[in-house]
Write a protein that holds these residues in place. Structure first.
Motif, mmCIF file in Angstrom:
data_model
loop_
_atom_site.group_PDB
_atom_site.id
_atom_site.type_symbol
_atom_site.label_atom_id
_atom_site.label_comp_id
_atom_site.label_asym_id
_atom_site.label_seq_id
_atom_site.Cartn_x
_atom_site.Cartn_y
_atom_site.Cartn_z
ATOM 1 N N ARG A 1 -2.350 86.336 9.622
ATOM 2 C CA ARG A 1 -1.139 85.974 8.912
ATOM 3 C C ARG A 1 0.020 86.709 9.581
ATOM 4 N NH1 ARG A 1 -3.633 82.389 7.314
ATOM 5 N NH2 ARG A 1 -4.088 81.717 5.184
ATOM 6 N N HIS B 1 0.343 77.499 14.106
ATOM 7 C CA HIS B 1 -0.727 77.735 13.109
ATOM 8 C C HIS B 1 -1.761 76.598 13.140
ATOM 9 C CE1 HIS B 1 -1.711 79.863 9.055
ATOM 10 N NE2 HIS B 1 -2.806 79.413 9.651
ATOM 11 N N LEU C 1 -7.040 74.694 0.479
ATOM 12 C CA LEU C 1 -7.531 74.171 1.761
ATOM 13 C C LEU C 1 -7.310 75.246 2.832
ATOM 14 C CD1 LEU C 1 -8.210 71.096 2.997
ATOM 15 C CD2 LEU C 1 -5.962 71.403 3.963
ATOM 16 N N SER D 1 -7.479 76.383 12.720
ATOM 17 C CA SER D 1 -8.613 75.603 12.194
ATOM 18 C C SER D 1 -8.479 74.110 12.491
ATOM 19 C CB SER D 1 -8.731 75.813 10.679
ATOM 20 O OG SER D 1 -7.610 75.262 10.005
ATOM 21 N N VAL E 1 -9.048 79.435 4.226
ATOM 22 C CA VAL E 1 -9.880 80.611 3.946
ATOM 23 C C VAL E 1 -9.012 81.718 3.374
ATOM 24 C CG1 VAL E 1 -9.760 81.508 6.332
ATOM 25 C CG2 VAL E 1 -11.640 82.184 4.848
HETATM 26 C C1 8YV Z 1 -5.005 76.661 7.130
HETATM 27 C C2 8YV Z 1 -5.543 79.021 7.545
HETATM 28 O O1 8YV Z 1 -5.879 76.498 6.102
HETATM 29 O O2 8YV Z 1 -7.581 78.769 6.437
HETATM 30 C C3 8YV Z 1 -6.578 79.463 6.587
HETATM 31 O O3 8YV Z 1 -6.396 80.518 5.964
HETATM 32 O O4 8YV Z 1 -4.666 79.744 7.844
HETATM 33 C C4 8YV Z 1 -5.618 77.623 8.125
HETATM 34 O O5 8YV Z 1 -6.925 77.247 8.373
HETATM 35 C C5 8YV Z 1 -4.688 75.357 7.724
HETATM 36 O O6 8YV Z 1 -3.541 75.500 8.442
HETATM 37 C C6 8YV Z 1 -4.551 74.254 6.703
HETATM 38 O O7 8YV Z 1 -3.672 74.588 5.674
#
Ligand code: 8YV
Length: 323
Positions: free
Chosen positions: A240, A288, A77, A291, A79
């Motif tokens: 990140r 964080h 879940l 999204s 990217v």
């Molecule tokens: C997380 C994110 O997915 O998509 C990514 O790489 O860092 C965020 O969109 C979100 O915190 C759900 O886990």
């Protein structure tokens, strides 16, 4: 059992994604808002065909070994997929699904908010109003650099970087610079100039990081780089936390090497409440939430399910990591 494929879900996820998954699969879920402990994960994966996971899980060879040869597909879940060991997947023929595209707009939107919160000192303003710090009129109080006539440097001009730039352009940005592995044709529409990383950090008033975490970008922002930046520069990271050496960032913020930092990502996450970065007025930390628009998280939960189902059927995933 010969029935539905067994899948494990590592967190409480939106109903939309879970219902769709439950129709087709026998689902076990770590039904909690807290991360699944690694030993619990290892105990629950033996014999599963699919794994539905999140970025805070560590999906390494040990997890894949514990699952055994039945494991065909992993769907995250997110990217980003730096939490999944790609080599171990490749060796075992395990396919990976992820959620690019659908979270681009929400993440770019949040980035604009984080940038302005940092440069225009919005959080400090709110705090001061609440705690009695709003004193007499002081013309230069809570001022910071504006976007008009600025130079914005984008570290990583991918889907999200482009969407950020498109949103910042109407603020009157004078120049967009970008760095990365290759020149991008779509950059001409901004326009944005492809420059060496060093040029970008030296010349940008706003440095916005939206690259992925990999061997090349790990620790990219260190003491040497912060020293090259303008003392008026605003640093924004939504990729990140590990792209940044946080000790070096702390030093840059306290010695005035740079003006401020806005971070939607840190190491670790959550950042401990006594972390030195949280003591600084010129550092804004978000939990964080790039999204985290409601529609986006629901869409992500559905796409993560669709990817997993396609992987289990041996079909092409809607969004698959090319291994
Ligand atoms: C997380 C994110 O997915 O998509 C990514 O790489 O860092 C965020 O969109 C979100 O915190 C759900 O886990």
């Amino acid at each position: 059992s010969g029935g539905k494929p067994r899948v494990y879900v590592t967190r409480r996820i939106p109903k939309e994604g879970l219902d769709l998954l439950s129709k087709e699969c026998e689902v076990s879920i770590w039904d909690s808002d807290d991360a699944v402990p690694q030993d619990v994960l290892l105990k629950n994966v033996p014999g599963i065909s699919g794994l539905y996971c999140l970025l805070s899980d560590r999906i390494d060879g040990a997890v894949m070994d514990a699952a055994g040869p039945s494991l065909k597909a992993i769907s995250t879940l997110s990217v980003g997929y730096d939490h999944i060991n790609l080599d171990e997947c490749r060796k075992r023929g395990i396919r990976i699904g992820y959620t690019p595209g659908i979270l681009t707009d929400a993440t770019a939107e949040l980035t604009v908010g984080l940038l302005l919160t940092t440069s225009r000192r919005l959080a400090e303003g709110v705090t001061n109003v609440k705690n009695g710090g709003w004193g007499t009129w002081k013309p230069m109080w809570l001022t910071g650099p504006g976007l008009l006539n600025s130079t914005v440097g984008l570290v990583g001009l991918g889907r999200i970087g482009m969407a950020i730039a498109q949103r910042l352009k109407p603020f009157g940005v004078k120049r967009f610079l970008y760095s990365g592995n290759s020149k991008k044709a779509e950059a001409d529409s901004l326009p944005a100039e492809f420059v060496p990383f060093e040029t970008l950090v030296k010349e940008s008033g706003f440095v916005v990081v939206s690259c992925s975490l990999n061997a090349q970008t790990k620790g990219l922002f260190n003491k040497k780089v912060f020293e090259m930046m303008s003392s008026n520069a605003i640093f924004v990271n939504i990729s990140r936390g590990a792209v940044v050496n946080q000790d070096d960032l702390h030093e840059a913020l306290t010695t005035g090497q740079i003006r401020g930092a806005g971070l939607d990502v840190t190491t670790p996450e959550p950042l401990p409440t006594d972390h030195p970065l949280l003591k600084l007025d010129n550092c804004v930390v978000f939990p964080h939430i790039g999204s985290a628009s409601e529609e986006t998280r629901i869409a992500m939960s559905i796409l993560t399910t669709r990817n997993l189902l396609a992987g289990l059927m041996g079909e092409e995933m809607p969004e698959e990591v090319q291994l």
